[in-house]
Design an enzyme around this catalytic site. Structure first.
Site, PDB file in Angstrom:
ATOM      1  CB  THR A 118      -3.476   0.415  -5.552  1.00 19.76           C
ATOM      2  OG1 THR A 118      -3.464  -1.142  -6.270  1.00 19.76           O
ATOM      3  CG2 THR A 118      -3.879  -0.021  -4.169  1.00 19.76           C
ATOM      4  CG  ASP A 119      -5.288  -2.607  -9.784  1.00 18.69           C
ATOM      5  OD1 ASP A 119      -4.277  -2.813  -8.793  1.00 18.69           O
ATOM      6  OD2 ASP A 119      -5.264  -2.866 -11.087  1.00 18.69           O
ATOM      7  CD  GLU A 120      -2.091  -4.919  -5.190  1.00 18.82           C
ATOM      8  OE1 GLU A 120      -2.240  -5.538  -4.281  1.00 18.82           O
ATOM      9  OE2 GLU A 120      -1.012  -5.075  -6.030  1.00 18.82           O
ATOM     10  CE1 TYR A 147       0.381  -0.672  -1.397  1.00 21.36           C
ATOM     11  CE2 TYR A 147      -0.753  -2.162  -2.652  1.00 21.36           C
ATOM     12  CZ  TYR A 147      -0.397  -0.845  -2.673  1.00 21.36           C
ATOM     13  OH  TYR A 147      -0.451   0.196  -3.399  1.00 21.36           O
ATOM     14  CE  LYS A 191      -2.459   3.270  -1.677  1.00 21.37           C
ATOM     15  NZ  LYS A 191      -1.567   4.507  -1.628  1.00 21.37           N
TER      16      LYS A 191
HETATM   17  P1  NAD Z   1       7.656   3.559  -3.774  1.00 22.34           P
HETATM   18  O1  NAD Z   1       7.561   2.460  -3.024  1.00 22.34           O
HETATM   19  O2  NAD Z   1       8.571   3.422  -4.962  1.00 22.34           O
HETATM   20  O3  NAD Z   1       7.681   4.720  -3.227  1.00 22.34           O
HETATM   21  C1  NAD Z   1       7.145   5.173  -1.989  1.00 22.34           C
HETATM   22  C2  NAD Z   1       7.857   6.558  -1.624  1.00 22.34           C
HETATM   23  O4  NAD Z   1       7.253   6.888  -0.314  1.00 22.34           O
HETATM   24  C3  NAD Z   1       9.331   6.378  -1.367  1.00 22.34           C
HETATM   25  O5  NAD Z   1      10.128   7.300  -1.849  1.00 22.34           O
HETATM   26  C4  NAD Z   1       9.302   6.572   0.180  1.00 22.34           C
HETATM   27  O6  NAD Z   1      10.663   6.927   0.799  1.00 22.34           O
HETATM   28  C5  NAD Z   1       8.334   7.120   0.655  1.00 22.34           C
HETATM   29  N1  NAD Z   1       7.624   7.109   1.767  1.00 22.34           N
HETATM   30  C6  NAD Z   1       7.391   5.946   2.318  1.00 22.34           C
HETATM   31  N2  NAD Z   1       6.753   6.160   3.749  1.00 22.34           N
HETATM   32  C7  NAD Z   1       7.049   7.347   4.002  1.00 22.34           C
HETATM   33  C8  NAD Z   1       6.526   8.237   5.231  1.00 22.34           C
HETATM   34  N3  NAD Z   1       6.120   7.742   6.273  1.00 22.34           N
HETATM   35  N4  NAD Z   1       6.819   9.366   5.116  1.00 22.34           N
HETATM   36  C9  NAD Z   1       7.089  10.076   3.984  1.00 22.34           C
HETATM   37  N5  NAD Z   1       7.602   9.480   2.712  1.00 22.34           N
HETATM   38  C10 NAD Z   1       7.471   8.125   2.674  1.00 22.34           C
HETATM   39  O7  NAD Z   1       6.159   3.569  -4.274  1.00 22.34           O
HETATM   40  P2  NAD Z   1       5.440   3.782  -5.994  1.00 22.34           P
HETATM   41  O8  NAD Z   1       5.379   2.364  -6.476  1.00 22.34           O
HETATM   42  O9  NAD Z   1       5.832   4.893  -6.417  1.00 22.34           O
HETATM   43  O10 NAD Z   1       3.805   3.739  -5.357  1.00 22.34           O
HETATM   44  C11 NAD Z   1       3.676   5.410  -5.032  1.00 22.34           C
HETATM   45  C12 NAD Z   1       2.101   5.344  -4.804  1.00 22.34           C
HETATM   46  O11 NAD Z   1       1.474   4.950  -6.021  1.00 22.34           O
HETATM   47  C13 NAD Z   1       1.785   4.512  -3.551  1.00 22.34           C
HETATM   48  O12 NAD Z   1       0.802   5.156  -2.944  1.00 22.34           O
HETATM   49  C14 NAD Z   1       1.198   3.112  -4.136  1.00 22.34           C
HETATM   50  O13 NAD Z   1       0.147   2.671  -3.359  1.00 22.34           O
HETATM   51  C15 NAD Z   1       0.419   3.781  -5.337  1.00 22.34           C
HETATM   52  N6  NAD Z   1       0.291   2.861  -6.559  1.00 22.34           N
HETATM   53  C16 NAD Z   1       1.591   2.139  -6.926  1.00 22.34           C
HETATM   54  C17 NAD Z   1       1.287   1.226  -8.091  1.00 22.34           C
HETATM   55  C18 NAD Z   1       2.421   0.468  -8.666  1.00 22.34           C
HETATM   56  O14 NAD Z   1       2.197  -0.243  -9.483  1.00 22.34           O
HETATM   57  N7  NAD Z   1       3.776   0.727  -8.332  1.00 22.34           N
HETATM   58  C19 NAD Z   1       0.253   1.304  -8.756  1.00 22.34           C
HETATM   59  C20 NAD Z   1      -1.145   1.956  -8.151  1.00 22.34           C
HETATM   60  C21 NAD Z   1      -0.750   2.827  -7.301  1.00 22.34           C
HETATM   61  O1  DAU Z   2      -1.984  -3.264  -8.969  1.00 23.73           O
HETATM   62  C1  DAU Z   2      -1.267  -2.216  -8.555  1.00 23.73           C
HETATM   63  C2  DAU Z   2      -0.332  -2.454  -7.652  1.00 23.73           C
HETATM   64  O2  DAU Z   2       0.830  -3.288  -8.319  1.00 23.73           O
HETATM   65  C3  DAU Z   2       0.288  -1.336  -6.591  1.00 23.73           C
HETATM   66  O3  DAU Z   2      -0.687  -0.918  -5.729  1.00 23.73           O
HETATM   67  C4  DAU Z   2       1.582  -2.096  -5.841  1.00 23.73           C
HETATM   68  O4  DAU Z   2       2.382  -0.938  -5.070  1.00 23.73           O
HETATM   69  C5  DAU Z   2       2.667  -2.710  -6.813  1.00 23.73           C
HETATM   70  O5  DAU Z   2       3.538  -3.337  -6.027  1.00 23.73           O
HETATM   71  C6  DAU Z   2       2.030  -3.785  -7.772  1.00 23.73           C
HETATM   72  O6  DAU Z   2       1.427  -4.760  -6.588  1.00 23.73           O
HETATM   73  P1  DAU Z   2       1.671  -6.356  -7.256  1.00 23.73           P
HETATM   74  O7  DAU Z   2       1.858  -7.218  -6.064  1.00 23.73           O
HETATM   75  O8  DAU Z   2       0.596  -6.603  -8.412  1.00 23.73           O
HETATM   76  O9  DAU Z   2       3.132  -6.206  -8.051  1.00 23.73           O
HETATM   77  P2  DAU Z   2       4.463  -7.191  -7.869  1.00 23.73           P
HETATM   78  O10 DAU Z   2       5.563  -6.700  -8.855  1.00 23.73           O
HETATM   79  O11 DAU Z   2       5.018  -7.433  -6.493  1.00 23.73           O
HETATM   80  O12 DAU Z   2       4.012  -8.634  -8.437  1.00 23.73           O
HETATM   81  C7  DAU Z   2       3.367  -8.468  -9.699  1.00 23.73           C
HETATM   82  C8  DAU Z   2       2.790 -10.038 -10.076  1.00 23.73           C
HETATM   83  O13 DAU Z   2       4.031 -10.961 -10.124  1.00 23.73           O
HETATM   84  C9  DAU Z   2       1.969 -10.658  -8.751  1.00 23.73           C
HETATM   85  O14 DAU Z   2       1.146 -11.437  -9.581  1.00 23.73           O
HETATM   86  C10 DAU Z   2       3.082 -11.510  -8.080  1.00 23.73           C
HETATM   87  C11 DAU Z   2       3.854 -11.824  -9.243  1.00 23.73           C
HETATM   88  N1  DAU Z   2       5.398 -12.047  -8.814  1.00 23.73           N
HETATM   89  C12 DAU Z   2       6.038 -11.030  -8.000  1.00 23.73           C
HETATM   90  C13 DAU Z   2       7.250 -11.300  -7.824  1.00 23.73           C
HETATM   91  C14 DAU Z   2       8.153 -10.162  -7.091  1.00 23.73           C
HETATM   92  C15 DAU Z   2       6.278 -13.210  -9.166  1.00 23.73           C
HETATM   93  O15 DAU Z   2       5.706 -14.134  -9.697  1.00 23.73           O
HETATM   94  N2  DAU Z   2       7.413 -13.153  -8.636  1.00 23.73           N
HETATM   95  C16 DAU Z   2       8.178 -12.336  -8.037  1.00 23.73           C
HETATM   96  O16 DAU Z   2       9.403 -12.713  -7.856  1.00 23.73           O
END
Ligand code: NAD
Ligand code: DAU
Length: 353
Positions: free
Chosen positions: A133-135, A158, A162
């Site tokens: 992630t970019d975080e 988190y 990562k």
């Molecule tokens: P998600 O939470 O939707 O999915 C995570 C999956 O991992 C789920 O299916 C869960 O069952 C599985 N999992 C969790 N713990 C596990 C374990 N111990 N063993 C096996 N499986 C397990 O997450 P996502 O949003 O699809 O993110 C996927 C990846 O991409 C993550 O590594 C996250 O850090 C990264 N990422 C997410 C975003 C985003 O915006 N969602 C952006 C950049 C990177």
């Molecule tokens: O940047 C990549 C990341 O983006 C991933 O690594 C994470 O897995 C993914 O969950 C996401 O993280 P964020 O914290 O940015 O996503 P979230 O949807 O939780 O929140 C997006 C923005 O919105 C953040 O600034 C917090 C705000 N927010 C979130 C929720 C859930 C609100 O204002 N209200 C809300 O109810």
């Protein structure tokens, strides 16, 4: 191509699996524990397809991961399994430390053993692709963007977990010669997004006429990328990325959170009028502790070196996403009723877990 996808029942992992199985004709073994965030229904389009298989297992179980690799014989591991929700990491970091750090360690050791036993041709083909992630880069001021050379500065449990996993992956490359690739992506949105995250939560609350929680004053900025564009980027990297390299992936679509929420309100008003504008449902609520102000990715390297381009603008992507949620109540209704109904997460109510 034979790919082992961890976390393939999650939001991004299932998009990657659909792309690999349905469009690329790859053989995919999904390894997923099926936590609250994992759902086999996300893979329903792949079930029964030739080359698709599923293993319910925990990535922390190293012996099981080694056995899965020995049996499936992947050309690549795409490692997406993780605890992914920042708010949950604030109130309970343990699962994040375990899965994101210990789990990645377990995957690296299993892959190292598997890689060592391959013949020269298979060894040269093998890749361990770590999806991050970019975080990990922290929080930006009003200008600039994260790139592959940005120093790490994670600020939430988190993102710290990562960042630790990214460091482990690079160490396994430098020390043991494991052929790794690392990608760091910005915020994804799209179909099958678990409704704890901002965009799906707001779509469903707005649809049901419920309050729309905006943390702080809504000025925080995220760089949004459609999940299918991210999946295409990941497959491009696993196929053509250079070993040991990092690639930053983003949407070139910075939006303030309030703008995102207002856009969703307006699009839903046009599709399902409620009588009064949904913007009236917006509520400014207590901010997220340690809330990162701004993320933005400079994805020049992905574009110039690998020729990747996103296909969906934020405007077309968010409209398509809203239409998907409207058409797929069968998917989200049980999640809202049985797994997470939208209550506030991530406020610090106790000193330590
Ligand atoms: P998600 O939470 O939707 O999915 C995570 C999956 O991992 C789920 O299916 C869960 O069952 C599985 N999992 C969790 N713990 C596990 C374990 N111990 N063993 C096996 N499986 C397990 O997450 P996502 O949003 O699809 O993110 C996927 C990846 O991409 C993550 O590594 C996250 O850090 C990264 N990422 C997410 C975003 C985003 O915006 N969602 C952006 C950049 C990177
Ligand atoms: O940047 C990549 C990341 O983006 C991933 O690594 C994470 O897995 C993914 O969950 C996401 O993280 P964020 O914290 O940015 O996503 P979230 O949807 O939780 O929140 C997006 C923005 O919105 C953040 O600034 C917090 C705000 N927010 C979130 C929720 C859930 C609100 O204002 N209200 C809300 O109810």
């Amino acid at each position: 191509m034979r790919i082992l996808v961890t976390g393939g029942a999650g939001f991004i992992g299932s998009a990657v699996t659909r792309l690999l199985v349905l469009e690329r004709g790859a053989s995919v073994l999904v390894v997923d524990k099926l936590t609250y965030a994992g759902d086999r229904r996300n893979l329903r389009d792949c079930e029964g397809r030739p080359g698709f298989s599923f293993l319910q297992a925990d990535i922390c179980d190293r012996a099981r991961m080694a056995a899965a690799m020995a049996e499936f014989r992947p050309d690549a591991v795409m490692h997406l399994a993780a605890e992914s929700h920042v708010d949950r990491s604030i109130t309970g970091a343990a699962d994040f430390i375990r899965t994101n750090i210990d789990g990645t360690f377990s995957m690296l050791e299993a892959a190292r053993g598997y890689h060592a036993g391959l013949d020269a041709e298979a060894k040269a083909r093998f890749r361990f692709h770590h999806i991050s992630t970019d975080e990990v880069f922290g929080s930006l001021g009003p200008t600039g963007a994260f790139s592959e050379t940005t120093a790490y500065d994670p600020r939430s449990p988190y993102s710290a977990s990562k960042a630790a996993s990214d460091h482990l992956v690079r160490a396994w490359h430098e020390t043991y010669g494991l052929p790794v690739l690392v990608t760091n992506c910005s915020n994804n949105y799209g179909p099958y997004h678990f409704p704890e995250k901002l965009i799906p939560l707001v779509i469903l609350n707005a649809l049901e006429g419920k309050p729309l929680p905006v943390y702080g004053d809504g000025s925080n900025i995220r760089d949004w990328l459609h999940v299918e564009d991210h999946a295409r980027a990941l497959v491009t990297v696993v196929e053509r990325g250079r070993i040991g390299e990092t690639y930053c992936i983003g949407g070139r679509a910075e939006r303030r959170n309030l703008q995102v929420v207002e856009t969703i309100c307006d699009l839903l008003d046009a599709r399902r009028p409620m009588g009064t504008p949904r913007r009236g449902l917006i509520r400014f609520v207590t901010d997220r502790p340690g809330h990162d102000a701004r993320y933005a990715i400079d994805c020049t390297k992905m574009e110039s070196e690998l020729g990747w381009r996103q296909q969906q603008s934020f405007e077309s992507g968010i409209a398509q996403t809203i239409d998907w949620y409207l058409a797929n109540e069968w998917w989200w209704r049980p999640l809202r009723e049985q797994k997470y109904s939208g209550e506030r997460l991530g406020l610090i109510t106790q000193k330590a877990s």
